[in-house]
Structures are given as C-alpha cells and as structure tokens.
Design an enzyme around this catalytic site. Structure first.
Site, PDB file in Angstrom:
ATOM      1  N   ASP A 120      -6.712  -2.179   4.620  1.00 51.15           N
ATOM      2  CA  ASP A 120      -5.755  -3.174   4.120  1.00 51.15           C
ATOM      3  C   ASP A 120      -5.992  -4.553   4.732  1.00 51.15           C
ATOM      4  O   ASP A 120      -5.406  -5.537   4.271  1.00 51.15           O
ATOM      5  CB  ASP A 120      -4.313  -2.744   4.443  1.00 51.15           C
ATOM      6  CG  ASP A 120      -3.921  -1.459   3.730  1.00 51.15           C
ATOM      7  OD1 ASP A 120      -4.354  -1.278   2.586  1.00 51.15           O
ATOM      8  OD2 ASP A 120      -3.197  -0.645   4.321  1.00 51.15           O
TER       9      ASP A 120
ATOM     10  N   ASP B 207       0.863  -1.171   0.000  1.00 53.54           N
ATOM     11  CA  ASP B 207       0.000   0.000   0.000  1.00 53.54           C
ATOM     12  C   ASP B 207       0.907   1.230   0.000  1.00 53.54           C
ATOM     13  O   ASP B 207       2.051   1.159   0.454  1.00 53.54           O
ATOM     14  CB  ASP B 207      -0.890  -0.030   1.240  1.00 53.54           C
ATOM     15  CG  ASP B 207      -1.760   1.197   1.342  1.00 53.54           C
ATOM     16  OD1 ASP B 207      -2.428   1.532   0.355  1.00 53.54           O
ATOM     17  OD2 ASP B 207      -1.751   1.836   2.409  1.00 53.54           O
TER      18      ASP B 207
ATOM     19  N   ASP C 114      -0.988  -0.835   6.327  1.00 55.54           N
ATOM     20  CA  ASP C 114      -1.088  -0.345   7.703  1.00 55.54           C
ATOM     21  C   ASP C 114      -2.488   0.081   8.106  1.00 55.54           C
ATOM     22  O   ASP C 114      -2.732   0.405   9.263  1.00 55.54           O
ATOM     23  CB  ASP C 114      -0.141   0.844   7.901  1.00 55.54           C
ATOM     24  CG  ASP C 114      -0.676   2.115   7.261  1.00 55.54           C
ATOM     25  OD1 ASP C 114      -1.298   2.015   6.179  1.00 55.54           O
ATOM     26  OD2 ASP C 114      -0.477   3.200   7.834  1.00 55.54           O
TER      27      ASP C 114
END
Length: 733
Positions: A625, A422, A621
């Site tokens: 996610d 990400d 994080d």
C-alpha cells in the site's frame, strides 16, 4: 566553519545557516557536509534548540532566533521540565524594571516640576539593562537583514530615550515650546510592558508541550525480568533488551512492546490508542508499552525496546509534526516579508505629517506618534498564528490515537472528499483463517492441503500463514518445497516430493494455460460469501481449491457510517476477486469496489480519482500500500500495519480503527478554524492599530494613542494568539 563547532542549516533552504554567532547566519554559499569520521564527537554542549516560527533555525543550547528574535526552545521535550534560562532572565528583568518604572510614571504624571535628571536615573537601568536583550535582537535583525518585532521595539525605545537625554543635557537646542519635554517614562514603560509580554508568552509556550510530556510520563521506570531459571527481579527499563522475558502483574504498566507468552488479562490501551474499553489479551497477542495491565498476571517477550517502541515513535512523530509548517503559513510569511519595512515607512510618514499639519508643539506630537506606530505593530502575532495551533493540535491528536506526520496532513485532511481503503488489514482484521477445501473427484483433500501448505511455507503472504495453520490444525505434517517462485499478486509455485505444485488465483492459472473451468462455479459461490479463493494445480492439472476468510473488524461498519455522515465517498481497492470484494462491500455499504487490482496498480487508482478533481485519502496497512499512500493527497496508515506503510503516510491511526479518521478530520477542521481565527486577529489588530497609533482618530475625536498603551497592546497580542491556540486542547473528538 568554526573549529570545534557545527553549522546547522535547513535542507530545502541551504542558505539558511546558524551557529552560536548570529553574524554568521545567512551566509551565501551552501554548507558542505562533513564526512562522518571527520566530525568531532561533541560540538557545542547542550540540547538542540529550535525556533517555533522558523524550525530551520537550530543551535545547541538556548538563545534567540536571528530571523524573528524569539527565544529558542528545546527540540526534544523531556518528562521533567528543564530550567528555562530565557524565562528566568526575562522575569528578573521585568520585576526590577517594574519597581523602577512605577515611581517614574508617577513622577511624570503628578510631579511635573521635578528635575529630569532624577527621571533619567530611574529610566536608565530599565532601558539599558532591562531592555538590553531587545536592543541586541534589534541589532542582529538589522545585521542579518531579518527585520522583526524587536527591530520596531528597539527603534521606538531608542528614539524616545535618546531624544529625552538630549533634551536633558542640552535643552537649549530645542524650540521654547518643546523645551523640557522628556519621555523617560514612555521608554521605561514600553520596556517593562514588553518584558511582561515576553514572560507571559514564554509561560504559555511551555504549555504547548504538555501533550508530549504526558505521553512521556506514561512509560514505567522499571520492568520485572524473568531469568532462565525462573527467578524474577526488577531492573531499570533501560536494561531491558529485545528477547527478554518479563512478568507483568495486575495494575502494572506494560514496560515495552512485545507479545504474551503465558496467561490471560485485559489491558487498558486508552492512553495510547484513545479507545476507552480494555482489550482482552491471551497467548500470542501483542502488547503495547506504557499501557496498563488491569486484571491478570502475564509473561511477555520483549520485542521492541527504547526508541523502537510505539510510544517512542509516537513522541517522535508528534515532535516532527509540531515543527513542520502548514501551507497556510505561506500567507503569513509573505506578509511578514514586507511588514516591518512598511511599518518603519508608516512611522516616518506619521512623523512628517504631524510636523507639517499637526498642532503645536508639532515636534512633540510627531515624535510621540511615530514611536507609537513603531511599538504597536506586532509581526510576532502574525508569525505565531499557525505554528502554535499546529503544535497543540499534533499533541491533541496523539492523545486520541491519531498521529500526524506533518502540518500539511493536518491542513489537507479536512478537504478530503474520497477515501480509498484497502480491504485486508484495514476493513478486516488482517489475520486470515483457513475456511474450506474443495477437491476434484479422485483427489485426496488432506494430500491437496499438504502439498499446498508445503509451497506456501516459503511465502510471507498472510494467506500462506492461514493455509499452513489450517494444515497443522488437521494434524498434517508440512514438508518443504524446492524451486520456490512467487509471482506478486498472483500466487506461488514450487516442487514438493517431485510434484509441480501451483497455488494461485485464476489469472495465474490462465497465464500457465491450466484449465480450472470445472471448479469455477464452486469458486464463485465461495467468493459470493466473501471468501478468498486459491486454486491448487498439481502437475499442471487443476486439483482443487482452498478458501481463506478474513473477518471484518467489529468497528468497521460503524466507521463507514460515520465517514458517510461526514460526506466522504468510500472506495475499496483490493487484489481479491470482484465477487469476494463485492460481498464485503455489500455488508459494509461501501460506495465503489475496484477488485483484482495488483499492488503496483493501487497508486494508479488513486491517480485516476485525483484526475477527476477529487481530494483523495488512502487508508492501508501493508508494504504494497506504500506507493498508494504516498500518491494520495493524505495517506492514512494503520498503526497495526507495517513500518513502511506508516513511513509513507501523513496520518497514522494507532489502533488501526477507521473510526479514528472521523476524529482526525474533526481535529483538522478545528485546527484550521483556530488558525484562521489567529490570522484574522493578527491582521485586524495591525490594520486597526497602526492607523490609530498614527493619529487617525485625532481629527475627529481628539484621541491619541500613548506609546505606553501601544506597548501593552503589542505585548498582549502574541499572548492572545497562543492562548487561543491552547483552546484546541479542549476540543472533543
């Protein structure tokens, strides 16, 4: 269920049950959970003890595992090493047995004419008292149908000792060729050597908890609390509550997790994150409990105390990982299932072959070699091969800022060939800042920012905080919006001073049929610079756009280079526009970019890569996610992120630094290599040891393996496996 007593059982294997009485272990029906109100406040006294080889075996207080016979050990490791009753008992039995066995062996070797009754007097205490725990465990293994190492030891010693007693009491029943032959020294020596092996093994196993004990030792015992009047006094750490104001002076440890209220300093976080350089801290920065304040004096607000601190969570995760089972353990489990019965059959076959084909006195040769086969086989070494390495590796990882949730993550990580990351909070700092504003002709820029900030005030998105902070920095009073609506992955909408205000991406404006074409060129130029663009519409007319940037972490570029060097393909998945995402990817040298991805679609990206036969790790994080982290072969959460992300991941990087992935992979590779070494040794040891003990070398070299030598080899095989596992503590990451 016994009154006042709790039955513990393994959730995936509901037939596995155990309480203080091994006879009740392997009941056939699954246990029925009691209502919470029905459970007594206390069941059995003492801490919970578990088996290192079979973590589903649990009981309150020390004892031995009814499946493998090994001594149980405390599930929770404490700072002060607790007294080990098993080690104390085995040590006493060993020393007393050794004092009696040494003269007994001397008599057997150098004083052949002595009465066997004297040998019996010396051997009886060793076998019946020193070896009593082995007989008990052998009996339990037969009762519960979990044949193990102690089954073989018990049978071997029992045969040698009982044969010798019969030969002493009624020697006339034996043929003249073997009359008077006794094996008291063999039975006693076997018991003594096995006791020595148990003592060495128990001592070595205690060292596997050194990493957790070191982590526990980091926590300070007291904190300096500041009261409402400014007075300061030291209080025990247990009395600190969330919200308390604490003073941390130079050289002191940060007592709990919290945030700096006043002052500046630098903090050595190496003991928790593995990073060697001190980190500068100022007002608003987060502090980690147990780290060391090096220079300045600061006031902090306690936010996480007790079991909620990062240190406590690290200790908990390491403990869980140490008790979990790696997939490779299944191989050892399958072998162990038929190993002991196969050894017993091999022992019987050895007896039969020596009785038929052996030289005179055949009966003596048959007994001695059959006992040697029973004694030399060691399923314990096979069973310890994997769990000991996992225990040491989990502790080693914690000291380097890498937390493994379970053994499966340790094994899988080395196979990963694709890393999906990400952007926000993983590649970047995760704290976006307001960058610029573009207003259409005739629109006041400050008014545009005021209206946008008012709508974003009700949002919890990190970009919203950046816009609000940007407005406040310009001295703009931010009001409240009504009729607030948030559309995940697209934007927000609300009424401000009677105006319909929309803040979102191009997809949201297209969905609402709002024309933003006049600002598209501006938006593309800003995205090309790596900025995130949000359109602002007032009264269903596009009025301008705002940009927010999230700086790339200083360590990210080095991390990407290290990951490429280790053969990983790096794929960035983000909800940002393709232009902005590619700008960041170009700076970092990322292999592939997948942009404009909604949070729910990140898991689909991972699935698509897995269908391409790739072994995928996902690093993220945020809460959004979590599905992708769970879908990936290995989920990697940033320790600076959300608790939900960490709960969904198999690996957590305490510092949130991607460079730690390389350290984690290196540890994974070293651990699996160590496990393979242990399994190889255990398999080869038994593959060679059993035939030699059976007398395979006798026809060619006239060599036979004494049961005493077999006992020594068997005892040290387990110790060697544990010693090899402890080598992982010295692996450089």
């Amino acid at each position: 269920m016994y009154e006042g007593q709790t039955i513990y059982f393994c959730n995936p294997h509901c037939k596995v049950r155990f309480d203080k009485d091994p006879k009740s272990f392997m009941k056939k029906e699954p246990a029925t959970p009691e209502p919470a109100a029905a459970r007594p406040a206390k069941t059995m006294p003492g801490a919970v003890y578990v088996c290192p080889m079979h973590p589903e075996v649990r009981q309150n207080g020390p004892g031995s595992c009814p499946k493998c016979g090994m001594a149980l050990e405390p599930e929770t490791i404490t700072l002060e090493e607790e007294a080990d009753p098993e080690l104390k008992s085995m040590s006493i039995r060993f020393w007393i047995s050794a004092l009696l066995t040494i003269p007994l062996v001397g008599i057997a070797m150098f004083m052949h004419g002595i009465s066997p009754w004297i040998e019996l007097a010396l051997a009886a205490p060793v076998v019946l008292w020193g070896g009593w725990p082995f007989f008990v465990r052998a009996k339990d293994s037969i009762v519960t149908r979990n044949l193990n190492m102690f089954t073989l030891i018990g049978l071997g010693v029992f045969v040698a000792f009982v044969y010798s007693i019969v030969a002493t009491v009624v020697p006339g029943i034996f043929p003249p060729a073997v009359r008077g032959d006794v094996y008291y020294e063999a039975a006693a020596a076997i018991v003594t050597l096995v006791l020595l092996g148990q003592v060495l093994e128990l001592r070595a196993r205690k060292r596997t908890g050194a990493a957790i004990r070191a982590l526990l030792g980091l926590a300070p015992k007291t904190a300096r609390r500041v009261d409402a009047k400014g007075g300061e006094r030291d209080v025990p750490l247990e009395e600190v509550k969330a919200g308390d104001t604490l003073r941390v002076r130079p050289g002191e440890k940060i007592p709990v997790d919290g945030v700096v209220l006043e002052g500046t300093t630098s903090v050595d976080e190496s003991m928790v994150t593995g990073e060697p350089l001190p980190v500068e801290k100022q007002k608003g920065d987060r502090l980690i409990g147990a780290t060391v304040n090096t220079t300045g004096s600061v006031l902090m607000r306690a936010e996480r105390v007790g079991r909620e601190t990062l240190l406590a969570q690290i200790v908990q995760m390491v403990s869980q990982a140490q008790r979990s089972r790696a997939p490779i353990q299944k191989l050892a489990d399958r072998v162990s299932a038929f190993f002991v019965p196969a050894v017993i059959l091999a022992s019987l076959a050895t007896f039969g072959l020596w009785m038929v084909y052996g030289p005179e006195p055949r009966f003596v040769y048959a007994i001695v070699n059959a006992v040697a086969v029973l004694i030399i086989a060691c399923p314990c070494a096979l069973g310890l091969a994997t769990p000991m390495s996992i225990m040491v590796a989990a502790g080693k990882g914690a000291t380097a800022g890498v937390l493994f949730r379970n053994a499966d993550a340790i094994e899988r990580l080395r196979k990963v060939d694709t890393l999906v990351v990400d952007k926000t909070g993983t590649l970047t700092v995760g704290k976006p800042v307001f960058s610029s504003l573009v207003a259409k002709e005739g629109v006041d820029g400050n008014e545009l920012l005021r209206l946008a900030a008012a709508v974003e005030r009700a949002s919890e998105h990190p970009l919203a905080s950046a816009i609000i902070a940007g407005a406040e920095a310009r001295g703009i009073q931010v009001s409240k919006a009504t009729n607030f609506t948030s559309i995940t992955g697209k934007g927000v909408r609300g009424d401000v001073d009677g105006k319909d205000v929309i803040v979102g991406n191009h997809a949201m404006l297209d969905e609402l049929r709002i024309d933003a074409s006049a600002l598209n060129d501006w938006a593309e130029r800003l995205r090309a610079d790596g900025q995130t663009v949000m359109f602002v519409a007032i009264g269903r007319e596009c009025a301008g756009l705002l940009t927010v940037s999230d700086p790339v972490k200083e360590t990210t570029a080095d991390a990407i280079r290290e990951l490429h060097a280790s053969g990983l393909r790096v794929v960035m998945v983000t909800g940002d526009s393709e232009t902005a995402a590619k700008a960041v990817a170009k700076k970092l040298g990322i292999d592939e970019v997948i942009a404009d991805v909604l949070p729910a679609s990140k898991a689909e990206v991972v699935q698509r890569l897995q269908k391409q036969k790739r072994v995928v790790a996902m690093a993220g994080d945020g809460i959004n996610d979590a599905p992708a982290l769970a879908q990936a072969d290995v989920g990697i959460a940033m320790g600076t992120g959300t608790d939900v992300a960490m709960e969904s991941a198999g690996v957590t990087l305490v510092k949130g630094d991607l460079r730690a992935i390389s350290r984690a992979r290196h540890l994974s590779e070293a651990t699996m290599k160590n496990i393979r070494q242990n399994l190889f040794f255990a398999f080869v040891y038994n593959a060679l040891g059993v035939p030699i003990a059976a007398g395979a070398l006798y026809p060619f070299f006239g060599v036979l393996l004494s049961p005493m030598i077999a006992a020594a080899a068997m005892s040290f095989s387990s110790v060697s496996v544990i010693t090899n596992a402890l080598r992982l503590r010295g692996v450089k990451l």
